[in-house]
Scaffold this active site. Sequence first.
Site, mmCIF file in Angstrom:
data_model
loop_
_atom_site.group_PDB
_atom_site.id
_atom_site.type_symbol
_atom_site.label_atom_id
_atom_site.label_comp_id
_atom_site.label_asym_id
_atom_site.label_seq_id
_atom_site.Cartn_x
_atom_site.Cartn_y
_atom_site.Cartn_z
ATOM 1 N N GLY A 29 0.796 -1.220 0.000
ATOM 2 C CA GLY A 29 0.000 0.000 0.000
ATOM 3 C C GLY A 29 0.825 1.264 0.000
ATOM 4 N N GLU A 33 3.499 5.669 -8.166
ATOM 5 C CA GLU A 33 3.578 5.387 -9.604
ATOM 6 C C GLU A 33 4.161 4.001 -9.919
ATOM 7 O OE1 GLU A 33 2.404 6.657 -12.471
ATOM 8 O OE2 GLU A 33 1.223 7.875 -11.089
ATOM 9 N N GLY A 34 5.042 3.516 -9.049
ATOM 10 C CA GLY A 34 5.600 2.171 -9.251
ATOM 11 C C GLY A 34 4.496 1.126 -9.187
ATOM 12 N N HIS A 35 3.673 1.209 -8.131
ATOM 13 C CA HIS A 35 2.543 0.283 -7.995
ATOM 14 C C HIS A 35 1.582 0.437 -9.175
ATOM 15 C CE1 HIS A 35 3.491 1.050 -3.532
ATOM 16 N NE2 HIS A 35 3.822 -0.206 -3.738
ATOM 17 N N LYS A 147 12.367 -3.184 -9.038
ATOM 18 C CA LYS A 147 12.944 -2.390 -7.933
ATOM 19 C C LYS A 147 13.395 -3.346 -6.828
ATOM 20 C CE LYS A 147 13.057 0.971 -4.687
ATOM 21 N NZ LYS A 147 12.428 0.413 -3.536
ATOM 22 N N ASP A 148 12.614 -4.413 -6.618
ATOM 23 C CA ASP A 148 12.960 -5.458 -5.644
ATOM 24 C C ASP A 148 13.376 -6.708 -6.416
ATOM 25 O OD1 ASP A 148 11.896 -4.178 -2.956
ATOM 26 O OD2 ASP A 148 10.394 -3.778 -4.482
ATOM 27 N N SER A 184 7.533 3.830 -1.318
ATOM 28 C CA SER A 184 6.696 4.332 -0.216
ATOM 29 C C SER A 184 7.576 4.922 0.877
ATOM 30 C CB SER A 184 5.859 3.198 0.373
ATOM 31 O OG SER A 184 5.108 2.559 -0.633
HETATM 32 P P1 AMP Z 1 5.749 -2.664 -1.853
HETATM 33 O O1 AMP Z 1 4.418 -2.044 -1.624
HETATM 34 O O2 AMP Z 1 6.895 -1.715 -1.622
HETATM 35 O O3 AMP Z 1 5.915 -4.001 -1.171
HETATM 36 O O4 AMP Z 1 5.815 -2.980 -3.412
HETATM 37 C C1 AMP Z 1 4.823 -3.734 -4.031
HETATM 38 C C2 AMP Z 1 5.272 -4.073 -5.419
HETATM 39 O O5 AMP Z 1 5.521 -2.872 -6.148
HETATM 40 C C3 AMP Z 1 6.580 -4.881 -5.446
HETATM 41 O O6 AMP Z 1 6.515 -5.856 -6.456
HETATM 42 C C4 AMP Z 1 7.604 -3.830 -5.765
HETATM 43 O O7 AMP Z 1 8.752 -4.342 -6.410
HETATM 44 C C5 AMP Z 1 6.829 -2.923 -6.683
HETATM 45 N N1 AMP Z 1 7.449 -1.594 -6.719
HETATM 46 C C6 AMP Z 1 7.783 -0.824 -5.665
HETATM 47 N N2 AMP Z 1 8.387 0.305 -6.090
HETATM 48 C C7 AMP Z 1 8.446 0.225 -7.442
HETATM 49 C C8 AMP Z 1 8.967 1.073 -8.466
HETATM 50 N N3 AMP Z 1 9.548 2.229 -8.200
HETATM 51 N N4 AMP Z 1 8.851 0.670 -9.748
HETATM 52 C C9 AMP Z 1 8.252 -0.521 -10.053
HETATM 53 N N5 AMP Z 1 7.738 -1.359 -9.127
HETATM 54 C C10 AMP Z 1 7.833 -0.993 -7.837
#
Ligand code: AMP
Length: 290
Positions: A29, A33-35, A147-148, A184
């Site tokens: 959550g 923009e990545g999400h 990113k991960d 985030s």
């Molecule tokens: P998180 O909420 O940080 O656990 O991320 C959820 C998903 O979004 C994971 O698969 C992350 O790799 C992806 N994500 C987070 N940041 C980015 C980003 N800047 N660009 C692309 N995907 C992202």
Amino acid sequence: MKTVTTVKDLRAFLRPLRDRRIGLVPTMGYLHEGHVSLIRKAREECDVVVLSVFVNPLQFGPGEDYERYPRDLERDAKIAEQAGVDFLFAPSVEEMYPQTPLTKVTVSRLTDRLCGASRPGHFDGVATVVTKLFHIVEPDRAYFGMKDAQQVAVVEQMVRDLHFPVTVVPCPTVREKDGLAVSSRNVYLSEEERKQATVLSAGLREVAEKVKRGEMTRASQAIEYLKRRISSKPLARIDYVDVLAYPELTPVEELKGRRVIVAVAVRFGSTRLIDNTILDEKEETPCSAR
Ligand code: AMP
């Protein structure tokens, strides 16, 4: 868009949709923009898009930022709906872990380096919650950000090892205009830390260019270069800088003829940032945009 908070309800909603292609985007959550890029990709490729928002306590170590991790479900719901999500699955911790779990999923070897070394138990938490989400949603495709990149390697390995009937779709890292990978956790950064944090993406880009031009041919040179470049920023404290074969995550020295990840984790104050670039010296051009 329907917001669903229980496993039972989500399964009931998805039951009549089982003949459609279901896409899952797992997140913690505080959407950015990545999400959104993951959701858009899922929207393009799938008939039904499920977004999960769950800050998974299992993947945080003691003293990490579980409590202060940013949360705003109302804001997330607006962004998710606009991006084309059909089901927003936002369970409570009690819903996901009604009793102390005695079962966990461990992916070995891939998880004993990079973030796995700095955050013991983190990838057990990730593999376990992703397994639970795969069983709850039973998606055809699941979308993860590069990113991960270590997480992508771990989940892909787990999917192969355990015969999950799901296709993992890795998606490119979305960046701010100045190159900082969107996260985030960026909201934790002070103005000065935020400025200095651009050194991660800048350093990685420079390494990618040097390798492409043939000026840098060895992993140790890339590591040395990045350590010096990042240390030039007074607020940066390096957690790790490493170059490994990708997705095997085994040590390499010669970069030519290989697909490698150049990965960094750096602390700015109490905020830990990660970034990486994949160099594919097997192809004509490095995939530095991934
Ligand atoms: P998180 O909420 O940080 O656990 O991320 C959820 C998903 O979004 C994971 O698969 C992350 O790799 C992806 N994500 C987070 N940041 C980015 C980003 N800047 N660009 C692309 N995907 C992202």
